[in-house]
Every structure is written in C-alpha cells, then in structure tokens.
Design a protein around this motif. Sequence first.
Motif, mmCIF file in Angstrom:
data_model
loop_
_atom_site.group_PDB
_atom_site.id
_atom_site.type_symbol
_atom_site.label_atom_id
_atom_site.label_comp_id
_atom_site.label_asym_id
_atom_site.label_seq_id
_atom_site.Cartn_x
_atom_site.Cartn_y
_atom_site.Cartn_z
ATOM 1 N N ILE A 1 0.929 -1.229 -0.023
ATOM 2 C CA ILE A 1 -0.068 -0.016 -0.014
ATOM 3 C C ILE A 1 0.941 1.424 0.022
ATOM 4 O O ILE A 1 0.751 2.285 -0.798
ATOM 5 N N VAL A 2 1.908 1.302 0.917
ATOM 6 C CA VAL A 2 2.698 2.423 0.844
ATOM 7 C C VAL A 2 3.376 2.683 -0.473
ATOM 8 O O VAL A 2 3.842 3.693 -0.818
ATOM 9 N N HIS A 3 3.981 1.397 -0.930
ATOM 10 C CA HIS A 3 4.811 1.549 -2.220
ATOM 11 C C HIS A 3 3.734 2.166 -3.327
ATOM 12 O O HIS A 3 4.389 2.987 -4.272
ATOM 13 N N HIS A 4 2.656 1.731 -3.224
ATOM 14 C CA HIS A 4 1.680 2.289 -4.452
ATOM 15 C C HIS A 4 1.143 3.379 -4.253
ATOM 16 O O HIS A 4 0.891 4.415 -5.048
ATOM 17 N N TYR A 5 0.655 3.763 -2.904
ATOM 18 C CA TYR A 5 -0.491 5.118 -2.440
ATOM 19 C C TYR A 5 0.255 5.889 -1.633
ATOM 20 O O TYR A 5 0.038 6.992 -1.501
ATOM 21 N N GLY A 6 1.440 5.615 -0.945
ATOM 22 C CA GLY A 6 2.172 6.274 0.065
ATOM 23 C C GLY A 6 1.533 6.068 1.633
ATOM 24 O O GLY A 6 0.361 5.601 1.892
ATOM 25 N N ARG A 7 2.321 6.676 2.400
ATOM 26 C CA ARG A 7 1.997 6.484 3.946
ATOM 27 C C ARG A 7 0.684 6.988 4.385
ATOM 28 O O ARG A 7 -0.033 6.702 5.039
ATOM 29 N N ASP A 8 0.342 8.171 3.749
ATOM 30 C CA ASP A 8 -0.797 8.967 4.024
ATOM 31 C C ASP A 8 -2.139 8.169 3.910
ATOM 32 O O ASP A 8 -2.932 8.050 4.630
ATOM 33 N N ASP A 9 -1.921 7.242 2.716
ATOM 34 C CA ASP A 9 -3.211 6.760 2.352
ATOM 35 C C ASP A 9 -3.459 5.462 3.188
ATOM 36 O O ASP A 9 -4.510 4.918 3.523
ATOM 37 N N PHE A 10 -2.194 4.801 3.468
ATOM 38 C CA PHE A 10 -2.301 3.687 4.638
ATOM 39 C C PHE A 10 -2.911 4.204 5.924
ATOM 40 O O PHE A 10 -3.752 3.283 6.351
ATOM 41 N N LEU A 11 -2.643 5.344 6.462
ATOM 42 C CA LEU A 11 -3.234 5.908 7.594
ATOM 43 C C LEU A 11 -4.684 5.918 7.386
ATOM 44 O O LEU A 11 -5.262 5.592 8.227
ATOM 45 N N ARG A 12 -5.229 6.717 6.188
ATOM 46 C CA ARG A 12 -6.617 6.852 6.198
ATOM 47 C C ARG A 12 -7.114 5.540 6.136
ATOM 48 O O ARG A 12 -8.395 5.428 6.485
ATOM 49 N N ARG A 13 -6.621 4.517 5.366
ATOM 50 C CA ARG A 13 -7.433 3.158 5.450
ATOM 51 C C ARG A 13 -7.466 2.704 6.902
ATOM 52 O O ARG A 13 -8.637 2.051 7.162
ATOM 53 N N LEU A 14 -6.536 2.912 7.718
ATOM 54 C CA LEU A 14 -6.533 2.320 9.249
ATOM 55 C C LEU A 14 -7.854 3.069 9.897
ATOM 56 O O LEU A 14 -8.390 2.617 10.742
ATOM 57 N N SER A 15 -8.166 4.263 9.285
ATOM 58 C CA SER A 15 -9.264 5.057 10.133
ATOM 59 C C SER A 15 -10.431 4.808 9.739
ATOM 60 O O SER A 15 -11.250 5.363 10.230
ATOM 61 N N HIS A 16 -10.533 3.780 8.574
ATOM 62 C CA HIS A 16 -11.644 3.540 8.107
ATOM 63 C C HIS A 16 -12.441 2.387 8.625
ATOM 64 O O HIS A 16 -11.649 1.194 8.456
ATOM 65 N N PRO A 17 -13.451 2.302 9.425
ATOM 66 C CA PRO A 17 -13.848 0.898 10.389
ATOM 67 C C PRO A 17 -13.997 -0.234 9.176
ATOM 68 O O PRO A 17 -13.565 -1.494 9.739
ATOM 69 N N PHE A 18 -14.377 -0.143 8.071
ATOM 70 C CA PHE A 18 -14.946 -1.185 7.230
ATOM 71 C C PHE A 18 -13.639 -1.796 6.603
ATOM 72 O O PHE A 18 -13.437 -3.099 6.556
ATOM 73 N N TRP A 19 -12.577 -0.968 6.060
ATOM 74 C CA TRP A 19 -11.275 -1.564 5.596
ATOM 75 C C TRP A 19 -10.682 -2.311 6.983
ATOM 76 O O TRP A 19 -10.082 -3.247 6.522
ATOM 77 N N PHE A 20 -10.863 -1.695 7.991
ATOM 78 C CA PHE A 20 -9.757 -2.204 9.104
ATOM 79 C C PHE A 20 -10.391 -3.694 9.390
ATOM 80 O O PHE A 20 -9.530 -4.662 9.609
#
Length: 423
Positions: free
Chosen positions: A36-55
């Motif tokens: 995820i970090v390779h394709h989209y960056g760290r910020d995007d990974f943090l956003r995903r962790l903040s989304h309950p459905f993705w988590f």
Amino acid sequence: MGQRAGSADLPLHNGRVPAWLGQRMARLGGVITQAIVHHYGRDDFLRRLSHPFWFQSFGAVMGMDWHSSGITTSVIGALKRGLGPMSGELGLHVCGGRGSHSRKTPDELMAIGMRVGLDGADLARTSRLVAKVDSAAVQDGFDLYLHGFIVADDGKWVVVQQGMNGASRLARRYHWLSEDLKSFVEAPHTAIDGRNQGNIVNLTDRRAAASRGGQLDLLSSLGPDRIADEMLKLEGGPRPEPVEPAQAMLPHLVMPAHHDVRPKDVMIRRLHGALQAAAECGPQDFSELLLVPGVGARTVRALALVAEVVHGAPCRFADPARFSLAHGGKDRHPFPVPTQVYDETIQVMRTAMAKARLGNEERLDAIRRLDAQSRHLERTATGPSLPDFLDEERARSVDYGGRSVFGWEPAPTPGKGKAPSQG
C-alpha cells in the motif's frame, strides 16, 4: 491535527490468537502495508486504518474471526510485530495495544520522537487526550481497554482504540485520523455513532461550551466539597429534555452476533468476480508471471482478495465477511485456515515487493491487474452459491493444511466423498 474518522460495534469474543496464526498475520500484515505504501504512500495507509470497514476487512483477510472484537487487538498486534523491523524503511511506527500495553503508549511515543526528530511530548499528550475524549468527555457506556497509536516520520498519525460494554456484550472501536483538529474539547468528532445505549454525556458538543466553562468556574470558586453540596440540593429536581446533537454521519460498522458466514454477509457478485479472475489467470500462467513456483489456483483466489485490500476503494469493504474467504478463520469459520495457501500468499507478496524495491514492478503490477480484472468481471461473472463454496473449501481443507484453534483438520470421513484438488 486530527478528527474522529469512524466507529464500529463488534461482538465481544474471548480467546487468544494462536502463535502459528499470529506469526503469519504479522508477516502478511507487514507485506500488505509495504504494498500500500509503495503504490499509494503512507498517508493513504493511515487513511485506510481510520476506516472501520477497511480495518475489519484487513483483519478478516489475515485469518481472524471476521465479525468479532478480537480483530482490533490482533491487527494492532500484528502490525506492531510486522512493521517493527521495517519501521525505518517505511517511516511508520506502531505503539500501544491492549491493557498494560496501552498505558505504555506515551513512553513509546517519546522514544520514537527522540529517534526520528518528532515532538514526542506533544504526541504523548495527543495520545492521552484522544483516550480521554472517548472515555471521559464522551460517556457512552463503553470502557476503553485498547489504545493503538500509529505515527509516521512526518508526525501524521492514526489512533484505533476500543472499549467494551459488559452488559450488552459489545465492543466499540473508535478511529481517529490526524487532520483538521482545532480543539480536543470542542467538536473533535465528525460524528459519534453507534447502537443506542440510552442518553449519553457529550461534553465535546459545541453547545456544551457554557457547561465546560461553568464547570471550571465552579471548581475554581467553590472547590470540590461545595460542588458536592450543590449536587445534593439539585437531586430530585426536574431535568431538561435531552437534545439530540445534529451531526454528520461517519462510517459506522455494526457486526452481527453470529459467527458463521451467511449469504447475507457476502456480496456474492464480488466473490464471483474474484473467482473468475483467478480462474482466467490460471495457476500455471500466474506462476510464470510472478516467477514463484508452486502457486496453485487456490492461492490465486486468496491473492485476488488480498489485492483488493491493497487497491480497493472504500466502498468495496461493506461486506468484511467476504475477505475471510481468502484464508478462513482460526475458529473454523468460514473454514479452517489453509496454512499452505496462507504461506504461498505471503511468499508471492514478499517476492513481488522485493523485486519492486529493485525497480522491477512487473510482479507487483500483476497483483494489481488481478484486482482490476476481478472488478471488471463481477458485472457478468457467475459461480457457486456461498454454501456450496464453503462446502468445497471444507472438503479440501486437509489438502491445504487446514488448521484452527482445535488443531489440524482431519481427513474427510471415508465414504462421504471429497472434491478433487485444484492445487
């Protein structure tokens, strides 16, 4: 700074993650994060962790109980173990955890601050304030017992914390993301959502500003003893009618109490899309493309769901149960964990990431194309019903190294038949 990003209500589950699964979760969680970090960056990974459905989907694809509160503890733990050795490379650091580990979060943040040049004291204060908001300023019947704080080298962070309500046998997970927070005590949440637990105390509402100010005035002018006397005088008097706060809606996940995966829990057309994409790639072609020998058709199915966790948009995770069909669950729901498939999935992802770091994107891009093909085919794909799919997985479980908290999966009873292996 930060804001509340979402919440989830989950059935409370007892038990621990067995070591054989916990080790695999750490490895798979680490390599998915790398992708995820390779394709989209760290910020995007943090956003995903903040989304309950993705988590929840992230935990399910790693073999945890797809619907339970245990996903929160296990995902935070897996990330802490899996990302620890690569924290310097990724610039991501996982702190806290459950129980006593949560209380160590400020000290861990201070140490990280000294190591990477962040204001550790400010991060520690943020950690304490976020926990206090969800336990004291907002009193909704859930007592916090888990606090996970993931921070990047640039100071951006996400908090995932969880509380329990013993009476209702529910846990509630709260997600925070570091953006646009102007005050921790006035409207830090975009929303507070969950099953109705009766009237709650919300001192973070903008309309509670007078109350917050009045409490400070009372404490400074009267002292605690006089405040207690005033409370006694007020007891028994009429109380104003509660006013429901007008708030925007946030993603809020409510998981069912049943443990088995049922047809209503899975968007079957999306499952059929993944199955058909895996079948069209074919085990031999996919193995040659990735240059990872021994990868069978069953592993390609798992990779199709892992690829969606890496590349899927938020709307793709409304049915977290679907992602448990990649690697099963430790309690045999929806089927025992196919350890051989799990290990092959990890190996494919690790090999692809290793090549990508050297500039060869072909193998990692192949996984992305598998996700794109799944989404394309789901419009027209057909396939087995969910019960038939699960029956097939259970029949072949012993061939895939099926394992659960109850032990290794035994061979099917003679005379009952067995589906042919596709490996």
